[in-house]
Enzyme design. Structure first.
Site, PDB file in Angstrom:
ATOM      1  CG  ASP A   1      -1.856   1.176   1.256  1.00 25.14           C
ATOM      2  OD1 ASP A   1      -1.667   2.117   0.461  1.00 25.14           O
ATOM      3  OD2 ASP A   1      -2.795   1.151   2.076  1.00 25.14           O
TER       4      ASP A   1
ATOM      5  CG  ASN B   1       0.730   3.572 -13.508  1.00 22.21           C
ATOM      6  OD1 ASN B   1       0.131   4.165 -14.414  1.00 22.21           O
ATOM      7  ND2 ASN B   1       0.171   2.559 -12.843  1.00 22.21           N
TER       8      ASN B   1
ATOM      9  CE1 TYR C   1      -5.741  11.330 -10.405  1.00 22.07           C
ATOM     10  CE2 TYR C   1      -6.599  13.064 -11.809  1.00 22.07           C
ATOM     11  CZ  TYR C   1      -5.951  11.857 -11.667  1.00 22.07           C
ATOM     12  OH  TYR C   1      -5.509  11.184 -12.786  1.00 22.07           O
TER      13      TYR C   1
HETATM   14  N1  LIG Z   1      -7.106   6.377 -17.295  1.00 21.66           N
HETATM   15  C1  LIG Z   1      -7.112   7.650 -17.574  1.00 21.66           C
HETATM   16  O1  LIG Z   1      -7.997   8.130 -18.312  1.00 21.66           O
HETATM   17  C2  LIG Z   1      -6.061   8.588 -17.008  1.00 21.66           C
HETATM   18  C3  LIG Z   1      -6.125   9.938 -17.364  1.00 21.66           C
HETATM   19  C4  LIG Z   1      -5.171  10.809 -16.878  1.00 21.66           C
HETATM   20  C5  LIG Z   1      -4.145  10.334 -16.043  1.00 21.66           C
HETATM   21  N2  LIG Z   1      -4.108   9.022 -15.716  1.00 21.66           N
HETATM   22  C6  LIG Z   1      -3.027   8.579 -14.824  1.00 21.66           C
HETATM   23  O2  LIG Z   1      -2.439   7.395 -15.307  1.00 21.66           O
HETATM   24  C7  LIG Z   1      -2.026   6.572 -14.203  1.00 21.66           C
HETATM   25  C8  LIG Z   1      -2.686   5.199 -14.314  1.00 21.66           C
HETATM   26  O3  LIG Z   1      -4.090   5.399 -14.357  1.00 21.66           O
HETATM   27  P1  LIG Z   1      -5.139   4.217 -14.495  1.00 21.66           P
HETATM   28  O4  LIG Z   1      -6.308   4.814 -15.185  1.00 21.66           O
HETATM   29  O5  LIG Z   1      -4.484   3.001 -15.016  1.00 21.66           O
HETATM   30  O6  LIG Z   1      -5.537   4.000 -12.952  1.00 21.66           O
HETATM   31  P2  LIG Z   1      -6.305   2.770 -12.293  1.00 21.66           P
HETATM   32  O7  LIG Z   1      -7.053   3.352 -11.135  1.00 21.66           O
HETATM   33  O8  LIG Z   1      -7.040   1.994 -13.301  1.00 21.66           O
HETATM   34  O9  LIG Z   1      -5.092   1.888 -11.753  1.00 21.66           O
HETATM   35  C9  LIG Z   1      -4.263   2.374 -10.722  1.00 21.66           C
HETATM   36  C10 LIG Z   1      -3.504   1.213 -10.098  1.00 21.66           C
HETATM   37  O10 LIG Z   1      -2.860   1.723  -8.921  1.00 21.66           O
HETATM   38  C11 LIG Z   1      -3.169   0.884  -7.833  1.00 21.66           C
HETATM   39  N3  LIG Z   1      -3.230   1.634  -6.586  1.00 21.66           N
HETATM   40  C12 LIG Z   1      -4.122   2.601  -6.244  1.00 21.66           C
HETATM   41  N4  LIG Z   1      -3.906   3.008  -4.985  1.00 21.66           N
HETATM   42  C13 LIG Z   1      -2.861   2.283  -4.512  1.00 21.66           C
HETATM   43  C14 LIG Z   1      -2.186   2.234  -3.264  1.00 21.66           C
HETATM   44  N5  LIG Z   1      -2.549   2.986  -2.234  1.00 21.66           N
HETATM   45  N6  LIG Z   1      -1.146   1.377  -3.133  1.00 21.66           N
HETATM   46  C15 LIG Z   1      -0.774   0.587  -4.160  1.00 21.66           C
HETATM   47  N7  LIG Z   1      -1.392   0.586  -5.356  1.00 21.66           N
HETATM   48  C16 LIG Z   1      -2.418   1.412  -5.526  1.00 21.66           C
HETATM   49  C17 LIG Z   1      -4.546   0.303  -8.162  1.00 21.66           C
HETATM   50  O11 LIG Z   1      -4.800  -0.875  -7.435  1.00 21.66           O
HETATM   51  C18 LIG Z   1      -4.452   0.098  -9.659  1.00 21.66           C
HETATM   52  O12 LIG Z   1      -3.911  -1.169  -9.988  1.00 21.66           O
HETATM   53  C19 LIG Z   1      -2.439   7.335 -12.941  1.00 21.66           C
HETATM   54  O13 LIG Z   1      -1.348   8.079 -12.478  1.00 21.66           O
HETATM   55  C20 LIG Z   1      -3.541   8.255 -13.430  1.00 21.66           C
HETATM   56  O14 LIG Z   1      -3.682   9.398 -12.622  1.00 21.66           O
HETATM   57  C21 LIG Z   1      -5.050   8.135 -16.170  1.00 21.66           C
END
Ligand SMILES: NC(=O)c1ccc[n+]([C@@H]2O[C@H](COP(=O)([O-])OP(=O)(O)OC[C@H]3O[C@@H](n4cnc5c(N)ncnc54)[C@H](O)[C@@H]3O)[C@@H](O)[C@H]2O)c1
Length: 257
Positions: free
Chosen positions: A72, A99, A164
């Site tokens: 975590d 990420n 965020y």
């Molecule tokens: N998907 C989008 O449209 C989008 C848009 C802009 C930016 N982003 C950025 O891209 C990155 C990936 O996004 P995503 O959409 O794949 O996110 P997601 O929420 O689908 O996946 C995030 C991952 O991080 C893990 N996670 C979350 N909190 C955690 C914690 N406390 N400890 C350990 N693991 C943890 C989750 O379990 C998950 O596997 C992020 O930084 C997000 O802000 C995504």
């Protein structure tokens, strides 16, 4: 979509990815694995992470390896221990992909100081401490690459999640400051700025009947972004092919912002 480009400089490298269990992170894990890297990832979701490891290990033909460390990221000591363990087992880390995040919506009228701190901890704080922890290893290796994940959301003036968007804005400042501090050790630091990517979570929680119209109005390119579009840019930023790129934003958003 299968990524076709191969980067010889990524083969055999130890790559550490946060939040690699699902979403864009899972695509990153798979993409580096296919490059022949030694991939270590942390995530809070153990089941999906172990299933990903199992699926990739079933594949033959890739010289890569994949290793999951449950963690975590709110607990910085656990993150530091995971980084230390991964380096001990796989060799010094030369690529760090920060990420993990959580884009849960919150109403600015109701956020408490505790919620604000937690939001910042899950979206920003661990990125700094992961970079701090890998620094001595990258220095020892004679260089490295760190990719911090930002977001187009605040660039586009999106509301509904001030904790965020503040964290994601701060990450661009973090990148530029660390790039200056670590540059003399040949460690590059860049921000990957994704657009709206169709991950499992986005499809489940955010995509609705208005999404298509919104994307078509805002993106220059009318296709939908998928995780592999992001991984393609991250592989480039991690590889030696981007050896003179640092302190920059790399935006993959289909031409939205
Ligand atoms: N998907 C989008 O449209 C989008 C848009 C802009 C930016 N982003 C950025 O891209 C990155 C990936 O996004 P995503 O959409 O794949 O996110 P997601 O929420 O689908 O996946 C995030 C991952 O991080 C893990 N996670 C979350 N909190 C955690 C914690 N406390 N400890 C350990 N693991 C943890 C989750 O379990 C998950 O596997 C992020 O930084 C997000 O802000 C995504």
């Amino acid at each position: 979509m299968t990524l076709t480009n191969q980067y010889p400089s990524l083969k055999g490298k130890t790559v550490f990815i946060s939040g690699g269990g699902s979403g864009i992170g899972a695509s990153l894990v798979e993409s580096f694995f296919r490059q022949g890297s030694k991939v270590a990832f942390v995530d809070i979701q153990e089941d999906v992470s172990l299933a990903l490891v199992e699926r990739l290990r079933q594949e033959s033909g890739s010289p890569g390896s994949v290793h999951f460390y449950p963690c975590d990221l709110l607990d910085i000591e656990k993150l530091q221990n995971a980084i230390e363990r991964a380096a001990g087992e796989l060799g010094p880390i030369s690529v760090l992909i920060n990420n993990a995040a959580n884009d849960n919506r919150h109403d600015f009228r109701q956020v408490t100081p505790e919620q604000w701190d937690k939001c910042s901890a899950v979206n920003l704080r661990h990125q700094f401490f992961a970079a701090q922890a890998v620094y001595p290893q990258m220095k020892q290796l004679g260089g490295g690459s760190i990719v911090n994940f930002g977001s187009m959301s605040w660039h586009a003036g999106q509301g509904g999640m001030p904790g965020y968007t503040s964290s994601k804005a701060a990450i661009e400042g973090l990148t530029r400051g660390l790039a200056r501090d670590m540059g003399p050790d040949k460690i590059r630091v860049n921000t990957l700025v994704p657009g709206w990517v169709m991950t499992e979570k986005q499809l489940r929680e955010r995509v609705d009947e208005n999404t298509a119209v919104e994307i078509d109005r805002n993106q220059s390119l009318k296709e939908r972004l998928i995780p592999e579009n992001i991984s393609a840019m991250v592989l480039f930023l991690a590889s030696d092919d981007s050896c003179m790129c640092t302190a920059q934003n790399f935006i993959v958003d289909g031409g939205w912002i």
